[in-house]
Design an enzyme around this catalytic site. Structure first.
Site, PDB file in Angstrom:
ATOM      1  N   ILE A  92      -1.107  -8.361   3.911  1.00 29.30           N
ATOM      2  CA  ILE A  92      -0.714  -7.191   4.703  1.00 29.30           C
ATOM      3  C   ILE A  92       0.806  -7.101   4.693  1.00 29.30           C
ATOM      4  CG2 ILE A  92      -0.955  -6.004   6.930  1.00 29.30           C
ATOM      5  CD1 ILE A  92      -3.004  -8.306   7.657  1.00 29.30           C
ATOM      6  N   HIS A  93       1.335  -5.984   4.198  1.00 31.91           N
ATOM      7  CA  HIS A  93       2.796  -5.868   4.219  1.00 31.91           C
ATOM      8  C   HIS A  93       3.319  -4.441   4.344  1.00 31.91           C
ATOM      9  CE1 HIS A  93       2.433  -4.528   0.052  1.00 31.91           C
ATOM     10  NE2 HIS A  93       3.686  -4.135   0.135  1.00 31.91           N
ATOM     11  N   ARG A  94       2.502  -3.418   4.096  1.00 30.38           N
ATOM     12  CA  ARG A  94       3.025  -2.055   4.056  1.00 30.38           C
ATOM     13  C   ARG A  94       3.460  -1.578   5.439  1.00 30.38           C
ATOM     14  NH1 ARG A  94       3.099   1.104  -0.360  1.00 30.38           N
ATOM     15  NH2 ARG A  94       1.988   0.299  -2.165  1.00 30.38           N
TER      16      ARG A  94
END
Length: 352
Positions: A202-204
């Site tokens: 998860i990074h956006r």
């Protein structure tokens, strides 16, 4: 031919690993690292394990708001371009490093070559969408990874110097998969067995910057009951703490990892849950079902083929997909033959 390659983020290091080797067979390459990703686990390790030549220039811009970060890059890149006077500037993907390098070169009338041109999410709220559209429209050479990307460019009136070369990340997977099997010990270190865990990333910003989306995603992972391995991006870690969210015991949090370890975790997982564009493709390349934590994707081919499902940040959809999503279609060939880097450099050598 003298080419300046501009990179700054983890996915660009992987793509450059495939292309730089081909450039240097007959041409001169100068690498500018903007420093957009500066954490050692997000940057230095990639140059070491992928055998990418160390940057000739490191701008060390670090993090910051989009305008400030891009502005710092623009100023410093322009200085280098004026000094080096390259025949071409090569940029990758859709980050602030991409648009800064493209703008700096374009204003100096230096031809811009965009690798991974033509991707569209059709969501202009995404900074990445803004970056990729602007870069495509000021680039001289547009290297598209798929037929869909070519169609997107043509629909915007971009028809000259558009080339469907395939995906350089497919080149990278084909080259590094066996190397990863020999060099990575991540499965042993984490006591993981083949197809007995789910990999998540998860990074956006659309997820991390929204407390409701992050809460929904974390709760879905917690309640899935599955063993989940989650390499935690620094930005995600920051927001998890800020939102006071907690992961349950079924989720194993680890630090960001290098590319070879990531390949091994992807290849041996039974499913992948991610909001990363690159991870969606890598899952597809390695025959792993992908559950995408986004409302849309640039890699629509993977969805149409039934190997990727879009669940957004909907808690129930995420849980259902973790439980039951399983591709039934034969995987189709959308991303070329693993020779994208050769095609890119051949085209540049004939045209510049």
């Amino acid at each position: 031919m003298k080419i300046i390659t501009i990179i700054g983020a983890r996915p660009q290091f992987i793509k450059a690993a495939a292309v730089s080797k081909k450039i240097r067979e007959k041409n001169q390459e100068i690498i500018i690292h903007t420093g957009q990703h500066y954490d050692e686990n997000m940057s230095k390790v990639f140059f070491e394990e992928l055998n990418i030549p160390y940057p000739d220039y490191n701008l060390n811009v670090g993090s910051g708001d989009h305008g400030a970060q891009t502005g710092r890059m623009l100023e410093k890149i322009e200085e280098i371009l004026l000094k080096e006077n390259p025949d071409c500037v090569l940029v990758y993907g859709d980050t602030n490093s991409t648009i800064a390098g493209s703008l700096a070169a374009s204003k100096l009338l230096i031809p811009v070559s965009h690798v991974e041109a033509g991707l569209r999410s059709f969501n202009m709220n995404m900074p990445e969408e803004q970056n990729r559209i602007l870069t495509d429209h000021i680039s001289r050479y547009l290297f598209a990874p798929t037929a869909t990307a070519v169609e997107n460019l043509n629909n915007e009136g971009l028809k000259n110097n558009v080339f469907n070369v395939g995906d350089v990340m497919f080149d990278a997977i084909l080259h590094f998969e066996n190397i990863a099997k020999n060099k990575s010990s991540i499965l042993k270190e984490l006591n993981l067995k083949n197809k007995e865990y789910i990999l998540a990333t998860i990074h956006r910003a659309e997820n991390t910057n929204d407390i409701n989306r992050m809460k929904s995603i974390v709760e879905a992972l917690n309640e899935s009951g599955e063993k989940i391995v989650l390499p935690l991006h620094p930005r995600t870690k920051k927001y998890i703490k800020e939102y006071n969210l907690k992961f349950s015991s079924n989720i194993k949090i680890i630090d960001p990892i290098g590319y070879l370890d990531m390949i091994m975790l992807e290849a041996n997982s039974k499913k992948i849950v991610s909001d990363s564009g690159g991870v969606q493709k890598e899952a597809f390349f390695m025959d792993v079902p992908c559950i995408t934590l986004r409302d849309e994707t640039e890699w629509i081919e993977t969805v149409k083929n039934g190997w990727n499902i879009l669940v957004g940040a909907d808690k129930q959809k995420i849980k259902n997909a973790i439980l039951s999503f399983a591709p039934t279609n034969k995987k189709l060939d959308y991303f070329g033959n693993g020779k994208a880097a050769d095609k890119i450099i051949d085209i540049l050598e004939k045209n510049i």
